[in-house]
Design an enzyme around this catalytic site. Structure first.
Site, PDB file in Angstrom:
ATOM      1  N   ASP A  54      40.318  83.510  63.284  1.00 35.14           N
ATOM      2  CA  ASP A  54      40.267  81.795  63.521  1.00 35.14           C
ATOM      3  C   ASP A  54      41.947  80.957  63.603  1.00 35.14           C
ATOM      4  O   ASP A  54      42.600  80.899  62.293  1.00 35.14           O
ATOM      5  CB  ASP A  54      39.438  81.610  61.798  1.00 35.14           C
ATOM      6  CG  ASP A  54      39.442  79.729  62.148  1.00 35.14           C
ATOM      7  OD1 ASP A  54      39.455  79.033  63.074  1.00 35.14           O
ATOM      8  OD2 ASP A  54      38.958  79.307  61.257  1.00 35.14           O
ATOM      9  N   ASP A  65      41.392  76.531  69.558  1.00 33.03           N
ATOM     10  CA  ASP A  65      40.555  77.027  68.418  1.00 33.03           C
ATOM     11  C   ASP A  65      38.960  78.183  68.360  1.00 33.03           C
ATOM     12  O   ASP A  65      38.224  77.780  68.676  1.00 33.03           O
ATOM     13  CB  ASP A  65      39.869  76.074  67.611  1.00 33.03           C
ATOM     14  CG  ASP A  65      39.278  75.885  65.896  1.00 33.03           C
ATOM     15  OD1 ASP A  65      39.597  77.390  65.845  1.00 33.03           O
ATOM     16  OD2 ASP A  65      37.911  75.712  65.573  1.00 33.03           O
TER      17      ASP A  65
END
Length: 443
Positions: free
Chosen positions: A88, A297
């Site tokens: 992440d 992201d």
């Protein structure tokens, strides 16, 4: 963040703004790591359907897989326990689901790790003011650092800030800070919600890449076999095309809606089938509050755009596909709460008709989204003889998110390089399945 941190990845980006004393503390720890990571480290990345709730240094590589969440397998503790963590780039704090009750099939059992240690609430790391915690870290009844994090889907989790040894391939990393979370999970399956953790990879002081003192990392996500590679360090390969670089946007003063440790880039426009959308430049730039930044992201599956930009893209895509795609015809159906452009595609049909390429334009670089990456078959949704396929761009406004988010679905078959030293993100088109083979990961 995103509906992987919106629905699929129940995790939203976790933001840390640490006090200087914490930064100094972490940096002193990092210097101790420098000798342990002197070899190339590559990981195989995988992609898993995760239930909701639930330096210049030689390179390092890991394989991975992707679908809803990108995951990577590591070893934690002494003796080492295998863990699976979501990769992440939108979050900072690494965390693991930790075993709380005997007999519960949870992921990491700190009791069985001789190198595990819990952080007291008197520690500077615990006392630091961070945006990662909805409320400041506090003391639990036995004076340990108690942390609570919340996500965009209103779920939350809490536990103890801890430290233990991590191992990637042959490289060992002693004393990595992470959250040992043991309560507050939200999932339809008690067991499934404890089958993963999170590997925070943003630019914050406690992210994995910062703690390990890596100035650069890359990943490449295959569009064919749900696999790829995560590489720490330099990526100088003869077969890899030169990267196009886009600088990271820097904001020095704190703004309420700007994440200063995210991989934020400057969005400059969108083309659909070669046609440039008419968009005011002001709407593509952060405003005085920081709202409207563009973040790359890996923790979000799809791409989300602010309302006016999403509407312009949706209308143009509709206009260019009116004769080739059949709309769903259900105004009440919104996939993941933010994707309201869906189509009916016969279950017997293989592939899609020719679709207009959507090109996301950044300062100095572009990302083209074409063919099967433009539509996503919604699992389990059937309308008569047709399956439901939704446009892979969503409306950030419907999620209450004041940002553009470039998700990992649209990063497939792109070599994505994050250069923390020169503060830039590099992009190069590449067959990621072949890249994994060339790197000897044997996926």
């Amino acid at each position: 963040m995103g509906n992987s941190k919106f629905h699929q990845k129940y995790l939203i980006f976790l933001i840390f703004l640490l006090l200087q004393i914490c930064s100094v503390f972490v940096q002193s720890k990092q210097s101790n790591h420098s000798s342990t990571l002197s070899n190339t480290v590559m990981f195989a990345l995988k992609a898993q359907q995760i239930p909701p709730g639930s330096i210049r240094r030689p390179a390092s590589k890991l394989p991975f897989h992707h679908n809803v969440s990108l995951t990577v397998s590591l070893l934690v503790g002494t003796p080492p326990q295998p863990v699976t963590m979501v990769l992440d780039t939108g979050s900072e704090l690494c965390w693991l689901h930790c075993k709380k009750n005997p007999g519960l099939n949870s992921l990491f059992d700190p009791v069985h790790s001789t190198s595990y240690s819990r952080i007291p609430c008197s520690s500077p790391t615990c006392r630091a003011r961070t945006r990662d915690f909805t409320i400041p870290a506090s003391c639990d009844p036995i004076k340990l650092c108690h942390v609570l994090v919340s996500y965009a889907d209103f779920s939350s989790m809490e536990g103890t800030l801890a430290m233990d040894n991590f191992k990637m391939g042959e490289s060992s990393m002693p004393g990595v800070f992470f959250g040992c979370m043991d309560q507050g999970f939200s999932s339809s399956s008690e067991t499934d919600s404890r089958t993963t953790g999170l590997l925070g990879m943003n630019r914050g002081s406690l992210s994995f890449v910062t703690q390990m003192n890596y100035p650069k990392f890359s990943y490449c996500i295959s569009g064919q076999d749900a696999s790829g590679v995560l590489l720490f360090g330099e990526a100088n390969f003869a077969w890899l095309k030169p990267r196009s670089y886009t600088p990271m946007v820097k904001v020095t003063s704190p703004l309420p809606y700007f994440d200063r440790v995210a991989y934020s880039v400057q969005f400059e426009g969108i083309k659909v089938g070669g046609k440039l959308l008419t968009l005011p430049k002001s709407i593509l730039q952060p405003d005085h509050t920081g709202a409207g930044q563009t973040m790359v992201d890996s923790g979000t599956q799809f791409t989300f755009l602010l309302g006016p930009v999403y509407t312009a893209l949706k209308n143009e895509f509709l206009a260019q596909t009116r004769t080739t795609l059949k709309e769903l015809g259900d105004p009440n159906y919104v996939f993941q709460g933010a994707m309201d452009l869906c189509y009916r595609v016969p279950l017997t049909q293989k592939g899609y008709p020719v679709l207009p390429t959507v090109t996301l334009m950044f300062q100095g670089a572009e990302m083209s989204v074409s063919a099967e990456r433009l539509l996503y078959r919604v699992p389990g949704e059937v309308r008569g003889p047709d399956g439901v396929h939704c446009f892979t761009f969503g409306n950030s406004d419907l999620l209450g998110v004041e940002a553009y988010i470039i998700g990992h679905h649209h990063q497939q078959n792109m070599w994505m390089e994050f250069d923390l030293v020169q503060s830039r993100v590099g992009l190069a088109e590449v067959r990621c399945d072949l890249a994994s083979q060339r790197l000897g990961l044997g996926l």
